[in-house]
Design an enzyme around this catalytic site. Structure first.
Site, PDB file in Angstrom:
ATOM      1  N   LYS A  55       0.873  -1.174   0.000  1.00 12.95           N
ATOM      2  CA  LYS A  55       0.000   0.000   0.000  1.00 12.95           C
ATOM      3  C   LYS A  55       0.910   1.225   0.000  1.00 12.95           C
ATOM      4  CE  LYS A  55      -3.794   2.540   1.079  1.00 12.95           C
ATOM      5  NZ  LYS A  55      -4.458   2.302   2.380  1.00 12.95           N
ATOM      6  N   SER A  57       1.266   5.659  -1.358  1.00 12.87           N
ATOM      7  CA  SER A  57       0.557   6.856  -1.771  1.00 12.87           C
ATOM      8  C   SER A  57       0.489   6.905  -3.296  1.00 12.87           C
ATOM      9  CB  SER A  57       1.289   8.104  -1.282  1.00 12.87           C
ATOM     10  OG  SER A  57       1.411   8.129   0.111  1.00 12.87           O
ATOM     11  N   THR A 120       0.342  11.548  -0.964  1.00 14.42           N
ATOM     12  CA  THR A 120      -0.708  12.195  -1.737  1.00 14.42           C
ATOM     13  C   THR A 120      -1.198  13.441  -1.025  1.00 14.42           C
ATOM     14  OG1 THR A 120      -1.387  10.009  -2.543  1.00 14.42           O
ATOM     15  CG2 THR A 120      -2.910  11.842  -2.911  1.00 14.42           C
ATOM     16  N   ALA A 121      -1.247  13.380   0.305  1.00 14.47           N
ATOM     17  CA  ALA A 121      -1.695  14.545   1.068  1.00 14.47           C
ATOM     18  C   ALA A 121      -0.807  15.749   0.763  1.00 14.47           C
ATOM     19  CB  ALA A 121      -1.670  14.226   2.564  1.00 14.47           C
ATOM     20  N   HIS A 164      -6.419  10.713   7.597  1.00 13.26           N
ATOM     21  CA  HIS A 164      -7.063   9.595   8.282  1.00 13.26           C
ATOM     22  C   HIS A 164      -7.868   9.997   9.518  1.00 13.26           C
ATOM     23  CE1 HIS A 164      -5.326   7.104   5.348  1.00 13.26           C
ATOM     24  NE2 HIS A 164      -4.145   6.902   5.906  1.00 13.26           N
TER      25      HIS A 164
END
Length: 289
Positions: A55, A57, A120-121, A164
């Site tokens: 997993k 980004s 990504t943030a 999150h």
């Protein structure tokens, strides 16, 4: 088969069935639990000991596309689930003859904490700031995710970029929401927010892996109570209510299938970022297989 994903409730909920041998014909998994900043770094190394499935980004995808394929399921992509920019006040300030400055403009020249420079943030933050913050922000400080809200609260930084479960808990730190980057992205593009991607080595049977992940997602939806103990054992002191809210927000239709809207969102993010010189140019057509 080796896999690495975060201990966040959405990931553990999705992968519970496969991890616990409940997916027919799927190989046994050897799991590494790590925050996404760590998995981004692991994927970029792509060595022989790197996991087969990770997993990461979406922002990190351009650096690993030659070795790993994007899978159409299991990731985090949706609406109303974007990163937040938080402050410990309204951040209104005197600006000389310009008077009072508030909102995005108040971040000009300010010190902002972020959880990763390849998330990504952070990519969404940079795209937003380039459009909305005159002159850009000041210093960017990278710190562990769990330290950001206390740092903003205590005035060590002027603002913080969080993801999150912070969406559900930031008010307990007395913090203020300056910008929901997901809301900005959705208004600007009309598309969902691409956050976390599931990737697998191109040398493997990626079709079979995608099928096993989709089966695990569907099992989780059909038997939500079965994964509860596993999810909470890794939920980093979250309350059951916050953990469930986390799952409800991040595990959605895109978890089973990216679909046209999902791929369009990924294309929009990575093409915009490449045009701005923030990530390497990617072969967008090769994202599908």
């Amino acid at each position: 088969m080796k896999i690495a994903f975060s201990p966040c409730p959405n990931d553990t909920f999705i992968f519970h069935a496969w991890v616990h041998g409940l997916v027919p014909d799927a190989p046994q998994l050897e799991v590494t639990y790590a925050d996404i900043d760590v998995t981004n770094q692991i994927a970029s190394m792509a060595g022989v000991d790197a996991p087969d499935i990770l997993k990461i980004s979406y922002a990190a995808l351009p650096w690993v596309q030659s070795d790993y394929a994007l899978l159409p399921c299991g990731g985090a992509l949706g609406r109303g689930c974007g990163p937040l920019v938080l402050t410990n006040s309204s951040l209104n300030r005197s600006n000389g003859d310009a008077g009072r400055v508030s909102g995005a403009a108040a971040l000009s020249g300010r010190r902002v904490a972020v959880p990763s420079e390849r998330s990504t943030a952070y990519l969404l933050f940079r795209l937003w700031a380039a459009q909305q913050v005159p002159g850009g922000v000041g210093e960017i400080v990278v710190m562990p995710f769990h330290e950001i809200m206390p740092a903003v609260r205590d005035g060590l930084v002027d603002a913080g970029l969080v993801i999150h479960e912070a969406r559900f808990t930031y008010h307990t730190y007395g913090l203020h929401l300056l910008q929901d980057l997901g809301s900005w992205w959705e208004a600007d593009t009309g598309l969902p927010i691409p956050l976390g991607a599931i990737i697998a080595r191109r040398s493997l049977d990626v079709h079979a892996i995608a099928d096993w992940i989709r089966t695990s997602v569907e099992y989780a939806w059909a038997h939500p109570e079965v994964s509860r103990d596993y999810v909470m054992s890794l939920a980093q002191e979250l309350s059951p209510e916050v953990a469930q809210a986390h799952i409800d927000l991040y595990v959605n239709e895109f978890s089973a299938n990216l679909g046209e809207d999902g791929y369009a969102a990924v294309h929009a993010l990575l093409s915009r970022a490449a045009e701005a010189g923030l990530v390497p140019k990617v072969d967008l057509a090769a994202l599908r297989w």
